[in-house]
Motif scaffolding. Structure first.
Motif, PDB file in Angstrom:
ATOM      1  N   VAL A 165      13.165  -1.834 -16.222  1.00 35.12           N
ATOM      2  CA  VAL A 165      11.929  -1.652 -16.994  1.00 35.12           C
ATOM      3  C   VAL A 165      10.711  -2.040 -16.163  1.00 35.12           C
ATOM      4  CG1 VAL A 165      10.620  -2.487 -18.987  1.00 35.12           C
ATOM      5  CG2 VAL A 165      13.041  -1.923 -19.237  1.00 35.12           C
ATOM      6  N   VAL A 166      10.805  -3.168 -15.461  1.00 38.05           N
ATOM      7  CA  VAL A 166       9.686  -3.627 -14.626  1.00 38.05           C
ATOM      8  C   VAL A 166       9.403  -2.627 -13.507  1.00 38.05           C
ATOM      9  CG1 VAL A 166       8.981  -5.404 -12.978  1.00 38.05           C
ATOM     10  CG2 VAL A 166       9.948  -6.064 -15.173  1.00 38.05           C
TER      11      VAL A 166
ATOM     12  N   MET B 136       5.876  -0.712 -12.906  1.00 38.55           N
ATOM     13  CA  MET B 136       5.136  -0.759 -11.639  1.00 38.55           C
ATOM     14  C   MET B 136       4.920   0.639 -11.067  1.00 38.55           C
ATOM     15  SD  MET B 136       6.407  -4.191  -9.627  1.00 38.55           S
ATOM     16  CE  MET B 136       8.083  -3.621  -9.408  1.00 38.55           C
ATOM     17  N   THR B 137       5.913   1.494 -11.204  1.00 38.91           N
ATOM     18  CA  THR B 137       5.772   2.871 -10.705  1.00 38.91           C
ATOM     19  C   THR B 137       4.679   3.618 -11.462  1.00 38.91           C
ATOM     20  OG1 THR B 137       8.132   2.903 -10.156  1.00 38.91           O
ATOM     21  CG2 THR B 137       7.010   5.016 -10.271  1.00 38.91           C
TER      22      THR B 137
ATOM     23  N   VAL C 275      -2.994   1.159  -1.359  1.00 40.42           N
ATOM     24  CA  VAL C 275      -2.897  -0.302  -1.500  1.00 40.42           C
ATOM     25  C   VAL C 275      -1.784  -0.678  -2.479  1.00 40.42           C
ATOM     26  CG1 VAL C 275      -4.113  -2.388  -2.245  1.00 40.42           C
ATOM     27  CG2 VAL C 275      -5.322  -0.637  -0.930  1.00 40.42           C
ATOM     28  N   ASN C 276      -1.714   0.035  -3.593  1.00 45.79           N
ATOM     29  CA  ASN C 276      -0.688  -0.270  -4.595  1.00 45.79           C
ATOM     30  C   ASN C 276       0.726  -0.005  -4.074  1.00 45.79           C
ATOM     31  OD1 ASN C 276      -2.410  -1.184  -6.605  1.00 45.79           O
ATOM     32  ND2 ASN C 276      -2.734   0.864  -7.464  1.00 45.79           N
ATOM     33  N   VAL C 277       0.881   1.061  -3.274  1.00 41.84           N
ATOM     34  CA  VAL C 277       2.197   1.348  -2.689  1.00 41.84           C
ATOM     35  C   VAL C 277       2.603   0.227  -1.736  1.00 41.84           C
ATOM     36  CG1 VAL C 277       3.428   2.869  -1.097  1.00 41.84           C
ATOM     37  CG2 VAL C 277       2.112   3.840  -2.978  1.00 41.84           C
TER      38      VAL C 277
ATOM     39  N   PHE D  31      -2.452  -7.782 -11.917  1.00 36.88           N
ATOM     40  CA  PHE D  31      -1.155  -7.140 -12.158  1.00 36.88           C
ATOM     41  C   PHE D  31      -0.141  -7.534 -11.088  1.00 36.88           C
ATOM     42  CE2 PHE D  31       1.614  -3.924 -13.859  1.00 36.88           C
ATOM     43  CZ  PHE D  31       2.319  -3.448 -12.769  1.00 36.88           C
ATOM     44  N   TRP D  32      -0.536  -7.415  -9.822  1.00 38.64           N
ATOM     45  CA  TRP D  32       0.413  -7.708  -8.744  1.00 38.64           C
ATOM     46  C   TRP D  32       0.684  -9.203  -8.607  1.00 38.64           C
ATOM     47  CZ3 TRP D  32       3.249  -3.915  -7.609  1.00 38.64           C
ATOM     48  CH2 TRP D  32       2.751  -2.607  -7.613  1.00 38.64           C
TER      49      TRP D  32
END
Length: 284
Positions: free
Chosen positions: A19-20, A24-25, A37-39, A92-93
């Motif tokens: 689920v996590v 995140m995806t 940056v998110n990748v 978030f991160w």
């Protein structure tokens, strides 16, 4: 119960991890402007989780502290020098990376415990295949292997060999008024008595634990076996007067059959048990 808990925790950790990962995806794909940056941050989170999975929780915590420090410093640098606002993605991160690490650690811990329990059960099964689980006495399979050797010794060295088969009279009726705990206690107690009354070179077996039946292989003839039978019955009668009545509210009476192995007319191990059981009919 413990095995069920470990299995349940493993399933919960695995589903939570999936689920996590999905969350995140979705988050990464939702902001095209910060996609690169998110990748990078997503890969960093997975890398920390993988390292934690194959190492320890302490390693994961240290890596998370380094990640939080590094990413926090990078966020502050952007806010101070470039004037970028601290947004949801930054928080978030900082939250999701430790969560992924914890789930990875929980998953590996529960899997390791399940593996340890599986290894323990495999080792136990190798031991208990020849033993009764409750009483630790040798079972019918062990009896068949041992008695074959004893028969060969009896034939070669002309040693008399006798099998005693013992069970409790009216066991079906007695069991109905017993709880499962008392049933196990009675089984263990009679087994202990049997064990204490045989010589070290004699062998005791639990041939049936549902309708408790014990077998004793004696290196003696029928006359010698009758002495052992008398000792058994005297001991049981002695315990019936005090201990058994208080514990089980009934008297436990033994029924014993004997069969002496005849090298001139050899029989199989199971046939020898049948012969001994037939003689029980005369033990009233």
């Amino acid at each position: 119960m413990k095995r069920f808990q470990n299995s349940f925790l493993s399933d919960v950790a695995f589903l939570s991890f999936i689920v996590v990962c999905i969350v995140m995806t979705i988050f990464v794909s939702s902001d095209p402007n910060a996609y690169v940056v998110n990748v990078i941050l997503l890969n960093a989170a997975f890398l920390i989780a993988i390292i934690t999975y194959f190492s320890t929780m302490m390693t994961g915590l240290i890596l998370n502290l380094l990640f939080i420090f590094g990413y926090g410093s990078f966020t502050i640098y952007q806010a101070v020098t470039l004037g970028e606002l601290v947004g949801t993605s930054n928080y978030f991160w900082l939250v999701m990376t430790p969560i992924v690490t914890i789930l990875a650690w929980l998953l590996t811990q529960t899997n390791r415990k399940l593996q340890e329990e599986n290894d323990h059960l495999q080792r136990q099964s190798l031991t208990l295949v020849m033993l009764d689980e409750k009483t630790r006495l040798k079972n019918t399979l062990s009896y068949q292997q041992d008695i074959t050797t004893f028969m060969a010794l009896s034939e070669r060295y002309k040693i008399p060999l006798t099998l005693l088969v013992i069970n409790v009279k009216y066991w079906d009726e007695i069991k109905r008024i017993m709880t499962a705990e008392k049933f196990s206690s009675a089984l263990l107690e009679v087994s202990d008595i049997s064990q204490s009354l045989v010589r070290t070179n004699d062998s005791l077996y639990l041939l049936n634990n549902e309708n408790p039946t014990w077998g004793i292989v004696l290196f003696t003839d029928i006359e010698g076996a009758s002495i052992v039978i008398k000792r058994f019955k005297d001991k049981i009668n002695e315990l019936n007067e005090y201990e058994f009545k208080e514990k089980y509210a009934v008297e436990l009476q033994l029924r014993i059959g004997t069969a002496q192995y005849d090298p001139q007319n050899p029989v199989s191990p199971l046939e020898l048990i049948s012969v001994a059981k037939r003689t029980m009919e005369y033990d009233v």
